[in-house]
Write an enzyme that holds these catalytic residues in place. Sequence first.
Site, PDB file in Angstrom:
ATOM      1  N   CYS A  50       0.835  -1.213   0.000  1.00  0.00           N
ATOM      2  CA  CYS A  50       0.000   0.000   0.000  1.00  0.00           C
ATOM      3  C   CYS A  50       0.864   1.256   0.000  1.00  0.00           C
ATOM      4  CB  CYS A  50      -0.921  -0.009   1.211  1.00  0.00           C
ATOM      5  SG  CYS A  50      -2.071   1.373   1.217  1.00  0.00           S
ATOM      6  N   CYS A  54       0.382   4.599   7.033  1.00  0.00           N
ATOM      7  CA  CYS A  54      -0.281   4.419   8.339  1.00  0.00           C
ATOM      8  C   CYS A  54       0.665   3.629   9.245  1.00  0.00           C
ATOM      9  CB  CYS A  54      -1.599   3.689   8.163  1.00  0.00           C
ATOM     10  SG  CYS A  54      -2.613   4.394   6.839  1.00  0.00           S
ATOM     11  N   CYS A  57       0.293  -0.148  10.299  1.00  0.00           N
ATOM     12  CA  CYS A  57      -0.199  -1.139   9.329  1.00  0.00           C
ATOM     13  C   CYS A  57       0.905  -1.973   8.685  1.00  0.00           C
ATOM     14  CB  CYS A  57      -1.001  -0.441   8.239  1.00  0.00           C
ATOM     15  SG  CYS A  57      -1.793  -1.612   7.114  1.00  0.00           S
ATOM     16  N   CYS A  94     -16.616  -9.133   5.278  1.00  0.00           N
ATOM     17  CA  CYS A  94     -15.968  -7.840   5.115  1.00  0.00           C
ATOM     18  C   CYS A  94     -14.657  -8.018   4.344  1.00  0.00           C
ATOM     19  CB  CYS A  94     -15.692  -7.229   6.483  1.00  0.00           C
ATOM     20  SG  CYS A  94     -14.876  -5.640   6.371  1.00  0.00           S
ATOM     21  N   CYS A 127     -19.621  -6.049   3.301  1.00  0.00           N
ATOM     22  CA  CYS A 127     -18.890  -4.863   3.732  1.00  0.00           C
ATOM     23  C   CYS A 127     -17.575  -4.818   2.972  1.00  0.00           C
ATOM     24  CB  CYS A 127     -18.632  -4.966   5.232  1.00  0.00           C
ATOM     25  SG  CYS A 127     -17.625  -3.623   5.866  1.00  0.00           S
ATOM     26  N   CYS A 187     -19.484   2.081   8.346  1.00  0.00           N
ATOM     27  CA  CYS A 187     -18.778   1.391   9.425  1.00  0.00           C
ATOM     28  C   CYS A 187     -17.531   2.221   9.687  1.00  0.00           C
ATOM     29  CB  CYS A 187     -18.417  -0.023   8.976  1.00  0.00           C
ATOM     30  SG  CYS A 187     -17.317  -0.878  10.129  1.00  0.00           S
ATOM     31  N   ARG A 259     -18.192  -3.076  17.509  1.00  0.00           N
ATOM     32  CA  ARG A 259     -17.462  -4.314  17.179  1.00  0.00           C
ATOM     33  C   ARG A 259     -16.125  -4.354  17.901  1.00  0.00           C
ATOM     34  NH1 ARG A 259     -17.869  -3.936  11.892  1.00  0.00           N
ATOM     35  NH2 ARG A 259     -19.964  -4.760  12.178  1.00  0.00           N
TER      36      ARG A 259
HETATM   37  N1  SAM Z   1      -6.854   0.502   3.192  1.00  0.00           N
HETATM   38  C1  SAM Z   1      -8.123   0.699   3.763  1.00  0.00           C
HETATM   39  C2  SAM Z   1      -8.168   1.828   4.736  1.00  0.00           C
HETATM   40  O1  SAM Z   1      -7.154   2.178   5.295  1.00  0.00           O
HETATM   41  O2  SAM Z   1      -9.273   2.333   4.958  1.00  0.00           O
HETATM   42  C3  SAM Z   1      -8.716  -0.531   4.396  1.00  0.00           C
HETATM   43  C4  SAM Z   1      -7.897  -1.506   5.184  1.00  0.00           C
HETATM   44  S1  SAM Z   1      -7.265  -0.958   6.736  1.00  0.00           S
HETATM   45  C5  SAM Z   1      -6.248  -2.316   7.111  1.00  0.00           C
HETATM   46  C6  SAM Z   1      -8.646  -0.986   7.834  1.00  0.00           C
HETATM   47  C7  SAM Z   1      -8.440  -0.636   9.280  1.00  0.00           C
HETATM   48  O3  SAM Z   1      -7.809  -1.708   9.956  1.00  0.00           O
HETATM   49  C8  SAM Z   1      -7.588   0.551   9.623  1.00  0.00           C
HETATM   50  O4  SAM Z   1      -8.267   1.757   9.475  1.00  0.00           O
HETATM   51  C9  SAM Z   1      -7.274   0.286  11.074  1.00  0.00           C
HETATM   52  O5  SAM Z   1      -8.293   0.806  11.914  1.00  0.00           O
HETATM   53  C10 SAM Z   1      -7.290  -1.224  11.170  1.00  0.00           C
HETATM   54  N2  SAM Z   1      -5.935  -1.758  11.371  1.00  0.00           N
HETATM   55  C11 SAM Z   1      -4.971  -1.886  10.443  1.00  0.00           C
HETATM   56  N3  SAM Z   1      -3.840  -2.389  10.983  1.00  0.00           N
HETATM   57  C12 SAM Z   1      -4.086  -2.580  12.294  1.00  0.00           C
HETATM   58  C13 SAM Z   1      -3.315  -3.065  13.385  1.00  0.00           C
HETATM   59  N4  SAM Z   1      -2.045  -3.430  13.220  1.00  0.00           N
HETATM   60  N5  SAM Z   1      -3.889  -3.147  14.591  1.00  0.00           N
HETATM   61  C14 SAM Z   1      -5.176  -2.763  14.762  1.00  0.00           C
HETATM   62  N6  SAM Z   1      -5.954  -2.286  13.772  1.00  0.00           N
HETATM   63  C15 SAM Z   1      -5.425  -2.192  12.551  1.00  0.00           C
HETATM   64  C1  DTB Z   2     -11.480  -2.692  11.224  1.00  0.00           C
HETATM   65  O1  DTB Z   2     -11.784  -1.702  11.899  1.00  0.00           O
HETATM   66  N1  DTB Z   2     -10.652  -3.646  11.620  1.00  0.00           N
HETATM   67  C2  DTB Z   2     -10.467  -4.639  10.578  1.00  0.00           C
HETATM   68  C3  DTB Z   2     -11.465  -4.168   9.481  1.00  0.00           C
HETATM   69  N2  DTB Z   2     -11.952  -2.937  10.002  1.00  0.00           N
HETATM   70  C4  DTB Z   2     -11.045  -4.065   8.084  1.00  0.00           C
HETATM   71  C5  DTB Z   2      -9.062  -4.804  10.158  1.00  0.00           C
HETATM   72  C6  DTB Z   2      -8.139  -5.150  11.317  1.00  0.00           C
HETATM   73  C7  DTB Z   2      -6.788  -5.341  10.769  1.00  0.00           C
HETATM   74  C8  DTB Z   2      -5.819  -5.812  11.797  1.00  0.00           C
HETATM   75  C9  DTB Z   2      -4.426  -5.920  11.295  1.00  0.00           C
HETATM   76  C10 DTB Z   2      -4.194  -6.908  10.206  1.00  0.00           C
HETATM   77  O2  DTB Z   2      -4.905  -7.928  10.102  1.00  0.00           O
HETATM   78  O3  DTB Z   2      -3.240  -6.684   9.453  1.00  0.00           O
HETATM   79 FE1  SF4 Z   3      -2.922   1.189   3.342  1.00  0.00          FE
HETATM   80 FE2  SF4 Z   3      -2.876  -0.042   5.722  1.00  0.00          FE
HETATM   81 FE3  SF4 Z   3      -3.217   2.604   5.607  1.00  0.00          FE
HETATM   82 FE4  SF4 Z   3      -5.200   0.985   4.759  1.00  0.00          FE
HETATM   83  S1  SF4 Z   3      -4.414   1.136   6.851  1.00  0.00           S
HETATM   84  S2  SF4 Z   3      -4.414   2.841   3.728  1.00  0.00           S
HETATM   85  S3  SF4 Z   3      -3.985  -0.722   3.902  1.00  0.00           S
HETATM   86  S4  SF4 Z   3      -1.364   1.457   4.955  1.00  0.00           S
END
Ligand code: SAM
Ligand code: DTB
Ligand code: SF4
Length: 320
Positions: A50, A54, A57, A94, A127, A187, A259
């Site tokens: 990506c 963030c 992530c 989702c 979702c 959501c 959730r």
């Molecule tokens: N790329 C899209 C976005 O950022 O909206 C969708 C996927 S992103 C992985 C969705 C959500 O997962 C993020 O907004 C964050 O709240 C959660 N998330 C991602 N990595 C995480 C982590 N290591 N621990 C907890 N929550 C995480």
């Molecule tokens: C949300 O709030 N949590 C989910 C879903 N929406 C997409 C994602 C959690 C991701 C946790 C880290 C991972 O699996 O990499």
């Molecule tokens: Fe990309 Fe992860 Fe940020 Fe979503 S949360 S925009 S997948 S870096």
Amino acid sequence: MTLAELDAVYHQPFFELLKQARAAHEAHWPAGEGEAVQLCTLLSIKTGGCSEDCSYCAQSAHYSTGVEKETLMAPADVLAAAERARENGSTRFCMGAAWRGVQAGTPKFAQVLEIVRGVGALGMEVCVTLGQLGDREASALKEAGVTAYNHNLDTSPEFYPEIVSTHTFQDRLDTIGAVQRAGMALCCGGILGLGESVRDRLRLLEVLSNFDPPPESVPINCLMPMPGTPLAENPPVDALDLARLVATTRLALPRARVRLSAGRTRLSREAQALCFFAGANSIFYGDRLLTAANPEASADLALLRALDLRPAAGVGVGAV
Ligand code: SAM
Ligand code: DTB
Ligand code: SF4
């Protein structure tokens, strides 16, 4: 609710807060709904690589996390996973994609629409979380059968720039506007454990509770510290702080599905029980989130049974 109101609610004596949250839960989720926990299964349909940074992530291309970049999954493979999730009792599927956003008219967006139509035909709530979108993309997703769009604000507007530099809090709000104009359910939630203050957590709830309409679901994630990311060494979230925030969320957004999302592998059964009592009424179900671990499905079903809770029935699905 205003920040001052949320602050007063949150800082009440713990048991007083829990008592009020429980009363709100019972009043707004009557007739057996109160014991129903919605099971949602996650699938990463496009993993890694990506462009965004963030800092929590594992899928960001800015960090060396060991997550391999993959291409968008074929519709047939996604449908097979959705069918398995339905057989296991999930009512909501989702799908997440590690993209900055999507654009109408591109082949990958057309493929996503095909996937959405297929999952919708299974009778599950659909979702998706695909990053930023505008009005055209939102309308097309709605028309294809998306129930809810996940786009988290993650933290307060003030703390957001400390966590992400490649897009802004306002960009997130703009996408949320497009989602709501298209008539998809929203959501939208956050992450605890980024290094934010209690004030940041409550500011997030202030923003969420002032959306019109309010979000249909509010995921509360606890940071899963992913090796290679800047937040890999962050300390875990205190379970009592989490329960306090869940209770405050229930009071601020009484009809939202709250959730209990990422981070349950690091919570005891007792801590999760407290969160359900405080108003959580949905979980991610299945042993994988997007890239991170989640409790085993069998352990979750056993936990619900032990607490006399049950999986919620979904659209056209005969869950108990
Ligand atoms: N790329 C899209 C976005 O950022 O909206 C969708 C996927 S992103 C992985 C969705 C959500 O997962 C993020 O907004 C964050 O709240 C959660 N998330 C991602 N990595 C995480 C982590 N290591 N621990 C907890 N929550 C995480
Ligand atoms: C949300 O709030 N949590 C989910 C879903 N929406 C997409 C994602 C959690 C991701 C946790 C880290 C991972 O699996 O990499
Ligand atoms: Fe990309 Fe992860 Fe940020 Fe979503 S949360 S925009 S997948 S870096």
